[in-house]
Enzyme design. Structure first.
Site, PDB file in Angstrom:
ATOM      1  N   CYS A   4       0.862  -1.175   0.000  1.00 13.39           N
ATOM      2  CA  CYS A   4       0.000   0.000   0.000  1.00 13.39           C
ATOM      3  C   CYS A   4       0.895   1.220   0.000  1.00 13.39           C
ATOM      4  CB  CYS A   4      -0.880   0.047   1.241  1.00 13.39           C
ATOM      5  SG  CYS A   4      -2.019  -1.308   1.342  1.00 13.39           S
TER       6      CYS A   4
ATOM      7  N   GLU B 165       1.650  -3.621  -5.702  1.00 13.70           N
ATOM      8  CA  GLU B 165       0.572  -4.597  -5.650  1.00 13.70           C
ATOM      9  C   GLU B 165      -0.672  -4.021  -6.311  1.00 13.70           C
ATOM     10  OE1 GLU B 165       0.094  -6.163  -1.702  1.00 13.70           O
ATOM     11  OE2 GLU B 165      -1.948  -6.865  -2.118  1.00 13.70           O
TER      12      GLU B 165
END
Lengths: 494, 807
Positions: A350, A384
């Site tokens: 994140c 990601e």
């Protein structure tokens, strides 16, 4: 910037049924649902007045996600269709254009498969469900009173509902996202345990679709959260949630924060500083060793990252917190998390720049730093997935500038035309090959000419790049990085 | 060229791509279609979001303008950065350190309460502050504890009182407030916390549950066996750590006690210095009728005249040192004559050995280790043997205590009295332990047998007792005693002693003056004489009553065993009568005799041995009979063997009166009832020299009362002859020996020798490879513990138990 998770492939299909089930308990005031005229209830769509950046009034179509009654006055939680959820808000009756209201359709399921507007777990279906429930008094919702509506718990609508009818989950399934493929075999009982982002949104419900914190005070800043975050539920009613700027602990009131500050002597993130240049520092925090800070950070970050999941603990992650120093201490600007061991070459899980610091180049700095780490590790990496809109823009911008920098820096040798392979670019930059290709594509640099692929740098591109680089003043200085990668595989799992 | 040919090639990441810039750029019209050959890469976004209005606008704007335009930015909810009270909230400044910040993970846990007071609490606090002072932090800690102690169920007021260290009123006030507040609070706790998962999986879909543990997959993926093994290891580690903690805590306690004792000793010494009590008389007198502990501390335990200097006698430390020396000596000698103890044991039976055998069990040692510093008593019941004594005796704490798990035989009191040859003396037997031959400095004369008491205001009262020997004793002049450099001024004179001595030599009831003097000289008799303050007396003082006793014992011991040899050395030096060579020769003889005896004994009573050893008490009782029988023969034997110089008390006396003797003598003389036992044990255990060694050592350590000695002497002679009766006697002796040690220990707790003795024992054990002897390590540990005499005192009980349990 936030990145978004890939949707679950199977989700699209399943939605109708699920939605029906999940939606069972209507969140809104039952009165609304019961109104004979089909008054405004959850799932209704209608134009809602909103003011755009240019301060102009618009009437975009919106969906009612929730209705609450505060001292006799109804408030409607609306999601503007084709707008990001972060713009969802509570609006009053006056901002609704009731003349164009569309009630949820009864045959919601059929369209679902076709990918038609109704296919989404959107309002039409919900409407159906709603009615059913209205009929059956057994549903828990009716009993709920005002406070209950404050915490809508019952709605289990899929988050996907927010999406436009035209967008299907199905199409997502077909997407190349690895994550989606992983979960394509069905909805697991619990989310996968790798990664930090939601890959399976089957557990999304109306609760997580709605912001639950009104305002967060962090140091000098007051932040308006964008998304749901699982702060303790009793805190969600507070007008302001007070966070300690340094340890990120949450408190009910200013008084609590004051008291907390007498006991908390942190003036920087509780980790090891691994980078410092000027006022910018990076701190590394082990999600296993410093759980409370990691969790507090995740809770805060979740307010601004839609697809972030806090389902599991923070043990397998490292958190790199970027701070800006002033005489009061090291103030958090943003952070990114990173799996200690990634099976999919992720070098970022994140990543977030806190809103007060956005659009000032910090995001790119974070990204650059993440690639610096990858360079030290001797690996290529990629964030990601899914990326959020802001994440996509930031990454594309970073990739473009980084790659263009290299391409333009190439000198021709002995009169020959300079050339480079994609692998070389990837190695130099630590940007994963696929991202290099997609960036080249996006910039439209790849062309086929005389039987081979060539890279073309148009004036347009070069000018744009040079202008952009003039604005990019914040850069990572690799000499200021003191970082030794650890081999996490050798220390037991995490 | 067909279109197909164009499209065929995929983009090869390894293939160099030439770069065309600006004007070099070819006309790419042809290429447009070809672009499709490169598959479009996914953006990585969720499709539905990809098409969001603002994003699309931003993307297209970027592509058009190559940079972001302000209006094309994706809008986000606003954030304000104008918290105006920031500087008031975050007080102080933080200077950026030069070095990179490095944080120690363990610094993170501070023990601050998690609860933060709010304004509502503040009002309560203000209200409470009118009546009492309560700080915000204090309040927070209270609430914090209450919160953390309650789950769904609130803690009760009672529990709260246990939790909180405040006065009741405050607790009540805060508790009531807390209960009220908690009821109004929406959340599960006043400390807001992230919802935890529940094990039943019911919270799997709860959006407010976060940070679930990822247990399932993580645990045992690779090799479960390893996991289990490491888990076991961790458990073990934990156990061991906790044990280490316990031990450390105990050590801490022990050291504290030691320090305390040191301080006390220091104080005592200072006090004595101010009082001018250089000879220890005041101390001794003060100690009369004191509890055991004090007794231990007294210098009474000094054994070796050679080693002790006057002042040493007073302080415990010197004792200890001297004892150590002894021990080392003993050890050395043992090595020289490892095999002799058996023969000697026989002899010893005749001779009065001052000490009992301390037999040591591992378990006991452990206990000792742990509790040594503690003064805790084991739940011991008075043994039947000691009971009668205790009725008479004020030495409660010194009394023998039963050890749980031990079997004790009933004492045979009847025989004890008969052990004396003369029935007339039977009465005196009882008295002898309490009375000792006493001389006074002013007027300078011997007052016969007396005992001291402390009266009101510290007055010393002499209780005299009339004996047959009084006329003789009156002739004794302190000067006479002083003239013997080797002999101690104070001689513990028990009627038994004298008699036994006499009997051993002449079988007479009365002792002549010369005999008494010789006894005193040879330290067989102990005589109490107040110390003189001048230095000249120091010499004489050195040889205090205890010393003589010891020396005597030592002599005997040496004869009996190697370990004894050492002590004997000391004894010799004191008495100057016997040389080492003599000892050795004598020892050898004894060994032979003993062997024979042993052979017989073993045949008949092997079984008994073991049982006796395990249950020393019972044996003790049985031994009493034997002792009585043996007296006569023993005397003769003794006379023959110059080695045995000290009279041994009858075993019955030993068993019974050690306690009393101790009380009476109070540091002046220590009962040597043990000595007998030692010998007997030696005999019995001749096969296992290690134990005997231990016993010997012990005896050495404890000053033996002379009166006890004669009895021993008598008994031993009997045993010496290789008759069948001897065998039985030997058995009895064994019993006695076992028992006596206990008593001795009790009496002489303070006597520092025990550590050294233990050491010796260990050495001996290792040398002789006696299975029965407790592991050397354990013993050594005890020895270590005993380092300081005070320690011994503290651990006296433990010691006694040890002795008893020894098999």
């Amino acid at each position: 910037m936030a990145e978004v998770v890939s949707p679950v492939p199977g989700a699209g299909r399943r939605e109708p049924g699920e939605v029906g089930r999940a939606r069972g308990p209507p969140v809104a005031d039952p009165g609304a649902a019961l109104s004979p005229q089909g008054e405004i209830i959850e799932g209704c769509r209608l134009p809602v007045l909103r003011r755009n950046q240019d301060n102009e009034d618009e009437w975009p179509l919106a969906e009612i996600l929730s209705v609450k009654d505060i001292s006799g006055r109804k408030l409607f939680y609306v999601h503007y269709i084709d707008f990001n959820k972060r713009l969802d808000e509570w609006v009053t009756h006056e901002r609704l254009d009731l003349k164009k209201i569309q009630f949820p359709k009864k045959e919601a399921k059929t369209p679902t498969k076709n990918g038609l507007p109704g296919s989404r777990p959107g309002s039409p279906e919900r409407e159906v469900k709603r009615k059913v429930e209205v009929v059956s008094p057994a549903t828990p919702v009716p009993s709920e009173t005002a406070p209950a509506s404050v915490f809508p718990q019952n709605g289990a609508a899929r988050r996907a509902v927010a999406a436009q009818p035209g967008r299907k989950r199905k199409s997502n399934c077909l997407g190349t996202d690895e994550d989606s493929q992983d979960s394509s075999d069905g909805i697991p009982s619990a989310p996968r345990m790798t990664g930090s982002l939601v890959s399976d949104r089957s557990h999304d419900d109306i609760v997580t679709r709605m912001k639950n914190i009104e305002c967060i005070e962090l140091g000098r800043h007051r932040l308006k959260p964008w998304y749901f975050s699982p702060y303790p539920q009793e805190l969600t009613t507070l007008p302001v949630l007070y966070l300690c700027e340094f340890c990120l602990k949450y408190g009910r009131s200013l008084k609590c924060l004051q008291r907390h500050l007498t006991k908390c002597d942190l003036r920087h993130p509780p980790g090891n500083e691994i980078y410092r240049k000027g006022t910018i520092s990076f701190f590394e925090i082990d999600g296993r060793k410093n759980k409370s800070y990691s969790q507090n950070l995740c809770l805060l970050a979740k307010c601004f990252l839609d697809h972030k999941t806090l389902y599991y603990d923070t043990d397998p992650f490292l958190f790199y917190v970027m701070t800006e120093y002033d005489c009061k201490g090291f103030h958090i600007v943003g952070y990114f998390s990173k799996e200690k061991e990634s099976t999919e070459d992720y070098n970022v899980a994140c990543i977030l720049t806190l809103p007060p610091y956005q659009r000032r180049g910090y995001g790119k700095l974070l990204i650059e730093f993440s690639y610096e780490l990858s360079k030290v590790e001797g690996k290529t990496g990629t964030p990601e997935k899914p990326l959020s809109d802001l994440g996509l823009l930031s990454y594309r911008s970073y990739w473009s500038q980084t790659i263009l920098e290299i391409l333009m820096g190439l000198k021709s040798e002995s009169g020959e035309r300079p050339q480079i392979t994609i692998n070389e670019i990837s190695e130099i930059t630590s940007i994963k090959k696929e991202d290099v290709i997609s960036t080249l594509q996006y910039l439209n640099l790849i062309n086929y000419y005389k039987g081979q692929y060539i890279l073309t740098l148009s004036e347009d591109i070069v000018d744009g790049h040079e202008r952009a680089m003039l604005k990019r003043l914040l850069r990572i200085d690799s000499k200021c990085l003191h970082f030794t990668p650890k081999d996490w595989s050798k220390r037991g799992k995490w | 060229m067909s279109k197909l040919s164009f499209r065929a090639r995929a983009l090869d990441a390894a293939k160099p791509l030439p770069i065309y810039r600006g004007k070099d750029m070819p006309d790419l019209n042809d290429c447009v279609s070809i672009n499709r050959a490169v598959p479009q890469m996914p953006t990585g976004m969720e499709k539905e979001e990809e098409s969001e209005h603002h994003l699309q606008r931003a993307i297209s704007a970027q592509q058009v303008f190559r940079e972001k335009k302000e209006s094309m930015v994706i809008p986000v909810p606003e954030a304000e950065s104008n918290v105006n009270y920031y500087n008031r909230l975050y007080k102080g400044e933080f200077k950026q350190p030069k070095q990179f910040i490095h944080i120690q993970p363990f610094n993170l846990d501070n023990e601050q309460p998690d609860y933060d007071m709010d304004s509502e609490d503040e009002t309560l606090l203000n209200r409470l502050n009118r009546k009492m002072e309560i700080k915000p932090l204090q309040f927070e800690i209270m609430i914090d504890r209450l919160e953390k102690a309650s789950s769904n169920q609130l803690v009760t007021l009672q529990e709260a009182k246990l939790l909180l260290n405040e006065d009741d009123y405050l607790i009540k006030a805060v508790y009531d407030y807390w209960v009220r507040k908690r009821k109004n609070c929406r959340g599960p706790s006043l400390i807001p916390q992230i919802k935890q998962e529940k094990r039943d999986g019911s919270t799997n879909n709860d959006p407010y549950v976060a940070f679930r543990r990822r247990t399932e997959k993580m645990q045992t993926r690779k090799n479960r066996k390893n996991d289990e093994a490491s888990y076991e290891k961790m458990l073990k580690l934990r156990r061991e750590f906790s044990r280490a903690i316990t031990i450390l805590e105990m050590i801490k306690r022990r050291e504290k006690t030691k320090r305390e004792l040191l301080h006390l000793t220091l104080e005592v010494v200072e006090k004595r210095y101010h009082l001018g009590d250089y000879g220890g008389e005041i101390l001794n007198e003060v100690k009369i009728n004191r509890s055991e502990k004090e007794l231990y501390a007294t210098p009474a335990s000094l054994h070796n005249g050679n080693h002790h200097k006057v002042q040493e006698c007073k302080t415990k430390h010197p004792h200890h040192l001297s004892l150590k020396e002894e021990a080392s000596d003993v050890v050395r000698q043992k090595k020289k004559y490892p095999k002799k103890p058996k023969a000697e044991a026989l002899i010893t039976s005749q001779q009065p050995t001052p000490e009992t055998l301390p037999v040591i069990n591992k378990s006991d040692i452990k206990q000792y280790d742990f509790h040594s510093s503690d003064e805790d008593e084991f739940p011991q019941v008075l043994s039947p043997v000691s009971e009668p004594e205790e009725e008479n005796d004020p030495d409660g704490p010194c009394a023998f205590r039963r050890r749980a798990g031990c079997q004790y035989y009933a004492p045979r009191l009847d025989q004890a009295n008969h052990s004396c040859e003369n029935s007339e003396l039977a009465d005196l037997d009882k008295l002898r332990y309490r009375h000792c031959l006493t001389t006074l400095t002013v007027p300078r004369r011997c007052i016969g047998f007396a005992r001291r008491r402390i009266g009101r205001g510290g007055r010393v009262i002499m209780d005299r007792i009339s004996t047959e020997h009084d006329p003789v004793l009156k002739q004794i002049d302190p000067e006479m005693l002083n003239s013997f450099s080797s002999s101690s001024q104070t001689i513990d004179f028990s009627s038994n002693f004298s008699r036994t001595n006499a009997s051993s030599k002449h079988c007479e009831n009365r002792l002549s003056l010369s005999e008494i003097l010789s006894n005193i000289r040879s330290c067989r008799l102990q005589c109490f004489q107040p110390r003189l303050l001048n230095l000249q007396d120091s010499d004489s003082e050195e040889c205090t009553s205890r010393k003589p006793g010891q020396t005597v014992n030592n002599k005997r011991v040496s004869a009996a065993s190697v370990a004894l040899l050492n002590t004997s050395k000391n004894g010799i030096s004191v008495t100057g009568g016997i040389t080492e060579e003599q000892f050795q020769t004598h020892q050898q003889q004894l060994v032979q005799m003993q062997r024979q005896q042993l052979a017989q004994l073993q045949q008949k009573q092997q079984s008994q041995h073991s049982s006796q050893q395990t249950h020393p008490k019972a044996q003790g009782s049985s031994t009493s009979d034997c002792m009585s029988k043996t007296l006569d023969s023993a005397s003769a034997h003794f006379a023959a063997s110059a080695v045995v110089s000290a009279p041994v008390p009858s075993r019955s006396e030993v068993a019974k009166e050690q306690n009393t003797g101790h009380n009476n003598i109070n540091g002046v003389v220590q009962p040597s009832g043990t000595s007998k036992t030692l010998y007997s044990t030696n005999m019995a255990l001749s096969s296992s020299p290690g134990i005997s060694a231990v016993q010997l050592v012990r005896t050495v350590g404890h000053t033996t009362t002379n009166h006890l000695i004669p009895a021993l002497c008598t008994s031993s002679p009997q045993t010496l002859p290789m008759n069948n009766s001897c065998l039985t006697n030997a058995v009895h002796l064994n019993n006695v020996s076992v028992v006596s040690p206990v008593n001795v220990h009790i009496n002489t707790r303070t006597s520092a020798p025990s550590p050294t003795a233990l050491k010796l024992a260990t050495v001996a054990a290792s040398m002789d490879r006696v299975p029965k002897v407790t592991p050397s390590s354990a013993i050594s540990s005890i020895a270590r513990e005993n380092h300081e005499p005070e320690r011994l005192g503290l651990n006296g009980i433990a010691e006694t138990t040890v002795a008893m349990e020894v098999t």
